[in-house]
Write a protein that holds these residues in place. Structure first.
Motif, mmCIF file in Angstrom:
data_model
loop_
_atom_site.group_PDB
_atom_site.id
_atom_site.type_symbol
_atom_site.label_atom_id
_atom_site.label_comp_id
_atom_site.label_asym_id
_atom_site.label_seq_id
_atom_site.Cartn_x
_atom_site.Cartn_y
_atom_site.Cartn_z
ATOM 1 N N ALA A 1 3.799 -0.606 -6.185
ATOM 2 C CA ALA A 1 3.107 1.006 -6.242
ATOM 3 C C ALA A 1 3.203 2.084 -5.063
ATOM 4 N N LEU A 2 4.312 1.286 -3.755
ATOM 5 C CA LEU A 2 4.681 2.249 -3.857
ATOM 6 C C LEU A 2 6.098 2.984 -4.473
ATOM 7 N N VAL A 3 7.041 2.422 -4.981
ATOM 8 C CA VAL A 3 7.813 3.297 -5.927
ATOM 9 C C VAL A 3 7.182 4.255 -6.611
ATOM 10 N N GLU A 4 6.131 3.417 -7.108
ATOM 11 C CA GLU A 4 5.175 4.843 -8.855
ATOM 12 C C GLU A 4 4.706 5.966 -7.964
ATOM 13 N N ALA A 5 4.323 4.953 -6.625
ATOM 14 C CA ALA A 5 3.721 6.823 -5.900
ATOM 15 C C ALA A 5 4.558 7.295 -5.917
ATOM 16 N N VAL A 6 5.952 7.353 -4.971
ATOM 17 C CA VAL A 6 6.772 8.119 -5.026
ATOM 18 C C VAL A 6 7.353 9.325 -6.340
ATOM 19 N N ALA B 1 5.583 15.460 -9.706
ATOM 20 C CA ALA B 1 4.535 16.917 -9.098
ATOM 21 C C ALA B 1 5.688 17.851 -8.287
ATOM 22 N N GLY B 2 6.709 17.630 -7.952
ATOM 23 C CA GLY B 2 7.693 18.460 -6.636
ATOM 24 C C GLY B 2 7.499 18.794 -5.776
ATOM 25 N N ARG B 3 6.810 17.421 -4.545
ATOM 26 C CA ARG B 3 6.636 17.679 -3.921
ATOM 27 C C ARG B 3 7.005 16.843 -2.987
ATOM 28 N N PRO B 4 7.603 16.829 -1.486
ATOM 29 C CA PRO B 4 8.499 16.640 -1.090
ATOM 30 C C PRO B 4 7.758 15.198 -0.422
ATOM 31 N N VAL B 5 8.603 13.654 -0.196
ATOM 32 C CA VAL B 5 7.776 12.798 0.168
ATOM 33 C C VAL B 5 9.206 12.357 1.172
ATOM 34 N N ILE B 6 8.635 12.321 2.477
ATOM 35 C CA ILE B 6 8.428 10.861 3.293
ATOM 36 C C ILE B 6 8.533 9.493 3.524
ATOM 37 N N ARG C 1 11.835 20.528 1.348
ATOM 38 C CA ARG C 1 12.016 20.755 0.240
ATOM 39 C C ARG C 1 11.741 20.093 -0.918
ATOM 40 N N ARG C 2 10.760 21.129 -2.109
ATOM 41 C CA ARG C 2 10.780 21.025 -3.392
ATOM 42 C C ARG C 2 10.811 19.125 -3.927
ATOM 43 N N GLY C 3 10.700 18.563 -4.067
ATOM 44 C CA GLY C 3 10.902 17.250 -4.634
ATOM 45 C C GLY C 3 11.925 16.661 -3.310
ATOM 46 N N ALA C 4 12.074 17.206 -2.890
ATOM 47 C CA ALA C 4 12.846 15.855 -1.719
ATOM 48 C C ALA C 4 12.077 14.717 -1.458
ATOM 49 N N GLY D 1 0.426 21.372 -2.235
ATOM 50 C CA GLY D 1 -0.512 20.272 -1.297
ATOM 51 C C GLY D 1 0.456 19.605 -0.568
ATOM 52 N N GLY D 2 1.186 20.193 -0.302
ATOM 53 C CA GLY D 2 1.994 20.496 0.917
ATOM 54 C C GLY D 2 3.347 18.951 1.064
ATOM 55 N N LEU D 3 3.957 18.694 2.171
ATOM 56 C CA LEU D 3 4.480 17.395 2.403
ATOM 57 C C LEU D 3 3.390 16.309 2.671
ATOM 58 N N VAL D 4 4.441 15.158 1.665
ATOM 59 C CA VAL D 4 3.782 13.582 0.942
ATOM 60 C C VAL D 4 4.088 12.682 2.182
ATOM 61 N N VAL D 5 3.270 11.511 3.527
ATOM 62 C CA VAL D 5 4.195 10.897 4.197
ATOM 63 C C VAL D 5 3.654 9.584 4.225
ATOM 64 N N LEU D 6 4.414 8.762 3.339
ATOM 65 C CA LEU D 6 4.525 7.220 3.244
ATOM 66 C C LEU D 6 4.689 6.370 4.096
ATOM 67 N N GLY D 7 3.849 5.143 4.787
ATOM 68 C CA GLY D 7 4.247 4.193 5.533
ATOM 69 C C GLY D 7 4.209 2.899 4.808
ATOM 70 N N ALA D 8 5.514 1.786 4.857
ATOM 71 C CA ALA D 8 5.671 1.371 4.243
ATOM 72 C C ALA D 8 5.208 -0.572 4.761
ATOM 73 N N GLU D 9 5.133 0.359 5.636
ATOM 74 C CA GLU D 9 4.291 -0.829 7.049
ATOM 75 C C GLU D 9 3.580 -0.542 8.165
ATOM 76 N N ARG D 10 2.335 -1.685 8.143
ATOM 77 C CA ARG D 10 1.706 -0.649 9.547
ATOM 78 C C ARG D 10 2.091 -0.594 10.645
ATOM 79 N N LEU D 11 2.195 0.226 11.383
ATOM 80 C CA LEU D 11 2.943 0.054 12.937
ATOM 81 C C LEU D 11 1.623 -0.576 14.120
#
Length: 603
Positions: free
Chosen positions: A276-281, A287-292, A329-332, A400-410
């Motif tokens: 699911a996470l890879v699909e979201a990325v 869409a051209g949004r940067p993702v961390i 950067r766009r799409g990073a 929509g700015g930068l997207v930050v996704l966490g793969a585990e809860r801390l």
């Protein structure tokens, strides 16, 4: 912890003082610093100087850096000056708070240490603008450090400061020490330094032998006045108070953030989560949004990197000097193992880094370039890139700015909040969790394992929150126990260092205190230098033996999680070893004195 709204006790007086500064020339503004120093020398307290000093530093901040601290930031700086931990959102706001407090503290004439991993450029620029002497430790040779510590403000990492502290207490001649007494320190990114790194050891090793060590927490507790600034402190207010005696002051953001923090997505197992996470990325990339993506562990990072690469979404390389220089950067696509400390992601990319990158690609070397050629080339590249950078930044914001996704809860909520802070004021965040994550470990029914879609339900959410709170309590309890163990050695280290300093400054008196008054005629016949050298050799020989025995004890307790029921026994065993070391020291010195022949040439 204080209320969310700092009390407005100083803003009015600061504003009144500041009205008289706008018409002054830059040199006149800087000249006011000397007037404040003279008032301090005449007996006015720093509190009495606060309004005028803050007004001066605020005006200098505007002129030198184009940033005018808000009223909330002024109040936060006052809290920091008085020994609080300030929770401040935004890198620029935090830098302003540190600068105000550092400038005021420097008027005392006893030195301010700004502990930072990034060099605190705002503080350096503003304090120098106002005529203070500011020195940075990074890269300085040992012979230049004494002058750096004599400056009004000294900037460096906690490793630099603590390493110099250890070296100073192994000096063999008076005047070799580089540091003054630890008076005032302001820690940037303070939760990471004081809490996450509090039990980290800083050691000195000579020819493979550890001759001195101190934990980060014990080093910082040496300062008479300790304070700090960070984006995430409120959740751990009890820890700051218990471990360091620091209250937490929460500073409201200057403007409400537009960041969207989405609810968690829970999956039956980690593989469904990764898919699911890879699909979201992939969707955000299209869409051209940067993702961390913050993986949370090296194993998870490797699995995600493999999954992303198979979808032709390979994460970008991170330059060591600016890990997140391209992340906005766009799409990073940027993959991190854990949140990067004290770094702001600039939408459109870090323009300064992009300019340096372009000049490097042209073949120019910053080390070999003549005079100002490198700086001029970077400035030219920056100007050339600026129009496109502005367009890219505006486009990323519109998307929509930068997207930050966490793969585990801390486990600590503070670390999760830090992760979300990476998204800045325009972006969005979301955590991906599976029921077999280390933190969760909930039993999954067999039929649920076949479900690849997110699982919803308040019972699951409540169970997870309960697990996290338990994990937080365990982390905090282990840290507190670790600090209690470290404090045992800290008492002995302080006593030994004080006695060793006496040997440096007054060797005859110090050795008499150990060996007894009967040796006074012989010691005077030996002379100061010979007594000092011989005594230091004996002191260090016994101390290093003690350290080695302590290391075995301490590391054994650390590996067991610093068990509370063993603390009293550990304290007794360490005390026995310390007293044995002192007895052996007295015996060694007495034996060496008795074998000394005053008629024998010493050269």
């Amino acid at each position: 912890m204080s209320s969310a709204q700092p009390r407005k006790r100083h803003a009015g007086a600061i504003e009144e003082s500041g009205q008289r500064l706008a018409a002054l020339a830059d040199t006149e503004l800087a000249g006011r610093t000397q007037g404040l120093r003279e008032r301090r020398a005449a007996g006015e307290s720093l509190d009495e100087l606060l309004a005028d000093a803050f007004a001066l530093a605020r005006e200098a901040s505007w002129r030198a850096e184009g940033y005018r601290p808000s009223e909330n930031e002024l109040e936060a700086a006052a809290a920091v000056h008085h020994g609080s931990m300030a929770e401040v959102k935004g890198r620029a706001a935090a830098a302003a708070v540190v600068t105000l407090a550092a400038y005021l503290g420097a008027l005392d004439g006893r030195g301010v240490h700004v502990i930072s991993g990034n060099g605190a450029p705002h503080t350096v620029a503003v304090c120098r603008f106002l005529g203070l002497e500011v020195e940075c430790l990074d890269g300085l040779e040992l012979d230049a450090r004494q002058a750096a510590y004599a400056a009004d403000v000294t900037v460096g990492s906690v490793g630099e400061f603590s390493g110099d502290h250890l070296r100073d207490n192994l000096c063999t001649e008076p005047g070799e020490q580089v540091q003054r007494d630890p008076h005032r320190a302001i820690v940037i990114d303070a939760d990471r330094v004081l809490l996450d790194s509090g039990l980290d050891e800083r050691s000195l090793e000579v020819e493979g032998e550890r001759v001195a060590f101190i934990t980060v927490g014990e080093y910082l507790r040496l300062y008479a006045h300790l304070s700090g600034v960070t984006a995430t402190a409120a959740t751990d207010a009890d820890e700051f108070a218990h471990l360091y005696g620091l209250p937490v002051e929460v500073v409201p953001a200057a403007a409400p953030a537009g960041r969207r923090d989405h609810p968690d997505l829970m999956f039956a197992d980690m593989f469904a989560k990764y898919e699911a996470l890879v699909e979201a990325v992939a969707g955000y990339y299209d869409a051209g949004r940067p993702v961390i993506i913050v993986a949370g562990s090296g194993v998870t990072a490797a699995l995600l990197a493999d999954g992303l690469t198979r979808r032709d979404l390979a994460p970008g390389l991170m330059p060591p000097q600016r890990p997140l220089g391209r992340a906005g950067r766009r799409g990073a696509i940027t993959l991190l193992t854990e949140p990067v400390p004290d770094i702001e992601v600039i939408l459109g990319g870090d323009l300064d880094w992009l300019a340096e990158e372009r000049v490097l690609a042209s073949g120019m070397d910053p080390v070999l370039s003549a005079n100002d050629a490198w700086a001029e080339a970077v400035a030219a590249a920056r100007q050339e890139l600026l129009p496109r950078w502005r367009r890219d930044r505006e486009n990323v914001i519109k998307l929509g700015g930068l997207v930050v996704l966490g793969a585990e809860r801390l486990a600590p909520r503070r670390l999760e909040l830090r992760l979300r802070e990476l998204a800045g004021e325009y972006g969005e965040t979301q955590m991906y969790v599976s029921m077999d994550d280390d933190l969760v470990r909930l039993r999954v029914p067999t039929r649920a394992k076949k479900n690849r879609a997110p699982i919803r339900g308040w019972l699951i959410a409540r169970a997870f929150e309960s697990r996290r709170k338990t994990a937080e309590r365990e982390v905090a309890a282990r840290r507190r126990r670790g600090f209690a163990y470290a404090a045992v050695y800290a008492e002995h280290r302080a006593a030994y260092y004080a006695q060793r300093r006496d040997v440096l400054t007054d060797p005859l008196a110090a050795v008499l205190a150990v060996a007894g008054p009967d040796h006074e005629p012989l010691l005077r016949a030996m002379g100061t230098d010979l007594v000092r050298g011989g005594a230091l050799g004996s002191f260090d020989e016994q101390w290093f033996r003690y350290l080695e025995s302590l290391r075995v004890l301490y590391e054994g307790q650390r590996d067991e999680g610093f068990p509370e029921h063993e603390l009293a026994s550990y304290r007794e065993r360490v005390e026995v070893r310390f007293q044995m070391m002192r007895r052996d020291l007295a015996t060694t010195i007495a034996e060496r004195l008795s074998s000394f022949d005053p008629e024998q040439p010493t050269g």
